[in-house]
Design a protein around this motif. Structure first.
Motif, PDB file in Angstrom:
ATOM      1  N   PHE A 139       0.861  -1.178   0.000  1.00 59.34           N
ATOM      2  CA  PHE A 139       0.000   0.000   0.000  1.00 59.34           C
ATOM      3  C   PHE A 139       0.900   1.231   0.000  1.00 59.34           C
ATOM      4  O   PHE A 139       2.011   1.194   0.524  1.00 59.34           O
ATOM      5  N   SER A 140       0.385   2.321  -0.522  1.00 61.35           N
ATOM      6  CA  SER A 140       1.142   3.569  -0.430  1.00 61.35           C
ATOM      7  C   SER A 140       0.894   4.198   0.944  1.00 61.35           C
ATOM      8  O   SER A 140      -0.134   3.940   1.591  1.00 61.35           O
ATOM      9  N   ALA A 141       1.839   5.012   1.359  1.00 59.46           N
ATOM     10  CA  ALA A 141       1.693   5.729   2.632  1.00 59.46           C
ATOM     11  C   ALA A 141       0.444   6.603   2.600  1.00 59.46           C
ATOM     12  O   ALA A 141      -0.287   6.690   3.592  1.00 59.46           O
ATOM     13  N   LYS A 142       0.161   7.225   1.480  1.00 62.31           N
ATOM     14  CA  LYS A 142      -1.017   8.106   1.359  1.00 62.31           C
ATOM     15  C   LYS A 142      -2.319   7.323   1.530  1.00 62.31           C
ATOM     16  O   LYS A 142      -3.243   7.793   2.185  1.00 62.31           O
ATOM     17  N   GLU A 143      -2.404   6.141   0.910  1.00 60.53           N
ATOM     18  CA  GLU A 143      -3.616   5.318   1.039  1.00 60.53           C
ATOM     19  C   GLU A 143      -3.862   4.963   2.500  1.00 60.53           C
ATOM     20  O   GLU A 143      -4.995   5.075   3.003  1.00 60.53           O
TER      21      GLU A 143
END
Length: 134
Positions: free
Chosen positions: A11-15
Protein backbone atom coordinates in the motif's frame (compact mmCIF):
# COMPACT_ATOMS: atom_id res chain seq x y z
CA UNK A 1 -20.63 0.81 -6.18
CA UNK A 2 -18.98 -2.58 -6.47
CA UNK A 3 -16.48 -3.20 -3.68
CA UNK A 4 -13.45 -5.25 -4.70
CA UNK A 5 -11.61 -7.28 -2.05
CA UNK A 6 -7.89 -7.95 -2.36
CA UNK A 7 -5.28 -10.08 -0.63
CA UNK A 8 -2.27 -7.75 -0.91
CA UNK A 9 0.40 -6.33 1.38
CA UNK A 10 1.65 -3.36 -0.63
CA UNK A 11 0.00 0.00 0.00
CA UNK A 12 1.14 3.57 -0.43
CA UNK A 13 1.69 5.73 2.63
CA UNK A 14 -1.02 8.11 1.36
CA UNK A 15 -3.62 5.32 1.04
CA UNK A 16 -2.96 4.11 4.58
CA UNK A 17 -2.77 7.59 6.06
CA UNK A 18 -6.14 8.55 4.54
CA UNK A 19 -7.90 5.37 5.68
CA UNK A 20 -6.51 5.34 9.23
CA UNK A 21 -7.18 9.04 9.77
CA UNK A 22 -10.73 8.61 8.39
CA UNK A 23 -11.48 6.54 11.50
CA UNK A 24 -9.43 8.90 13.71
CA UNK A 25 -6.78 6.33 14.60
CA UNK A 26 -3.54 7.90 15.74
CA UNK A 27 -1.50 5.30 13.86
CA UNK A 28 -2.51 7.19 10.72
CA UNK A 29 0.03 9.83 11.73
CA UNK A 30 2.76 7.26 11.04
CA UNK A 31 2.03 6.23 7.44
CA UNK A 32 5.56 5.05 6.67
CA UNK A 33 5.44 2.70 9.67
CA UNK A 34 2.03 1.45 8.47
CA UNK A 35 3.50 0.64 5.03
CA UNK A 36 6.14 -1.52 6.70
CA UNK A 37 3.62 -3.09 9.09
CA UNK A 38 1.35 -4.18 6.23
CA UNK A 39 4.26 -5.98 4.58
CA UNK A 40 4.96 -7.84 7.82
CA UNK A 41 1.44 -9.08 8.61
CA UNK A 42 0.65 -12.70 7.82
CA UNK A 43 -2.77 -11.68 6.49
CA UNK A 44 -4.04 -8.43 4.99
CA UNK A 45 -7.39 -8.28 3.24
CA UNK A 46 -8.45 -4.93 1.85
CA UNK A 47 -11.60 -3.41 0.38
CA UNK A 48 -11.50 -1.01 -2.56
CA UNK A 49 -13.93 1.35 -4.28
CA UNK A 50 -12.13 1.70 -7.59
CA UNK A 51 -8.65 2.89 -6.63
CA UNK A 52 -9.72 4.13 -3.18
CA UNK A 53 -8.75 2.01 -0.17
CA UNK A 54 -11.91 1.90 1.95
CA UNK A 55 -11.30 -0.91 4.44
CA UNK A 56 -8.87 -3.50 5.70
CA UNK A 57 -8.31 -6.26 8.20
CA UNK A 58 -4.88 -7.46 9.33
CA UNK A 59 -3.93 -10.56 11.29
CA UNK A 60 -0.89 -12.35 12.66
CA UNK A 61 -0.77 -16.08 13.30
CA UNK A 62 1.43 -18.87 14.64
CA UNK A 63 0.83 -21.06 11.60
CA UNK A 64 -1.48 -23.63 13.17
CA UNK A 65 -3.32 -22.74 16.39
CA UNK A 66 -3.92 -19.04 17.02
CA UNK A 67 -4.53 -15.98 14.85
CA UNK A 68 -4.61 -12.43 16.20
CA UNK A 69 -6.67 -9.80 14.39
CA UNK A 70 -4.94 -6.48 14.91
CA UNK A 71 -6.70 -4.01 12.61
CA UNK A 72 -10.20 -3.85 11.24
CA UNK A 73 -11.19 -0.50 9.85
CA UNK A 74 -13.68 0.78 7.31
CA UNK A 75 -13.91 4.36 6.05
CA UNK A 76 -16.96 5.91 7.80
CA UNK A 77 -18.37 6.95 4.41
CA UNK A 78 -18.82 3.22 3.71
CA UNK A 79 -20.24 2.05 7.04
CA UNK A 80 -23.43 -0.01 6.87
CA UNK A 81 -22.50 -1.73 3.61
CA UNK A 82 -21.29 -5.04 5.17
CA UNK A 83 -17.65 -4.30 4.28
CA UNK A 84 -16.40 -4.89 7.82
CA UNK A 85 -18.45 -8.06 8.12
CA UNK A 86 -17.11 -9.34 4.80
CA UNK A 87 -13.51 -8.68 5.88
CA UNK A 88 -14.12 -10.53 9.19
CA UNK A 89 -15.66 -13.43 7.28
CA UNK A 90 -12.58 -13.59 5.04
CA UNK A 91 -10.34 -13.90 8.12
CA UNK A 92 -12.64 -16.48 9.71
CA UNK A 93 -12.52 -18.54 6.51
CA UNK A 94 -8.73 -18.36 6.25
CA UNK A 95 -8.30 -19.42 9.88
CA UNK A 96 -11.24 -21.85 10.08
CA UNK A 97 -8.99 -24.76 11.09
CA UNK A 98 -7.21 -22.81 13.83
CA UNK A 99 -8.19 -23.35 17.45
CA UNK A 100 -8.58 -19.66 18.30
CA UNK A 101 -8.99 -16.28 16.62
CA UNK A 102 -8.31 -13.43 19.05
CA UNK A 103 -8.95 -9.71 18.80
CA UNK A 104 -9.08 -6.70 21.08
CA UNK A 105 -12.17 -4.55 20.55
CA UNK A 106 -12.95 -1.07 21.78
CA UNK A 107 -15.82 -1.37 24.25
CA UNK A 108 -18.26 0.48 22.01
CA UNK A 109 -17.52 -1.93 19.15
CA UNK A 110 -18.06 -5.24 20.96
CA UNK A 111 -21.63 -5.55 19.64
CA UNK A 112 -20.30 -5.70 16.06
CA UNK A 113 -17.82 -8.45 16.88
CA UNK A 114 -20.42 -10.42 18.84
CA UNK A 115 -22.60 -10.39 15.71
CA UNK A 116 -19.60 -11.81 13.85
CA UNK A 117 -19.35 -14.74 16.29
CA UNK A 118 -16.78 -13.47 18.79
CA UNK A 119 -17.44 -13.75 22.53
CA UNK A 120 -16.15 -11.68 25.41
CA UNK A 121 -13.74 -13.81 27.40
CA UNK A 122 -14.60 -13.96 31.11
CA UNK A 123 -11.19 -15.01 32.34
CA UNK A 124 -8.91 -12.57 30.52
CA UNK A 125 -8.47 -8.89 29.74
CA UNK A 126 -6.42 -7.23 27.01
CA UNK A 127 -3.29 -5.49 28.23
CA UNK A 128 -0.86 -3.29 26.33
CA UNK A 129 2.01 -0.84 26.48
CA UNK A 130 1.40 1.94 23.97
CA UNK A 131 2.29 5.45 23.02
CA UNK A 132 -0.71 5.77 20.68
CA UNK A 133 -3.66 7.81 21.83
CA UNK A 134 -6.40 5.88 19.95
Amino acid sequence: MAVEYKDIHDFSAKELERLFLSVEWSSGHFPDKLVTAMKNYDTVFSAWDGDKLIGMICALDDGVMTAYVHYLLVDPEYHGQTIGRTLVDMVKEKYKDYLRIVLVAYKDETHFYEKCGFKIEDKSLPMCITSLWT
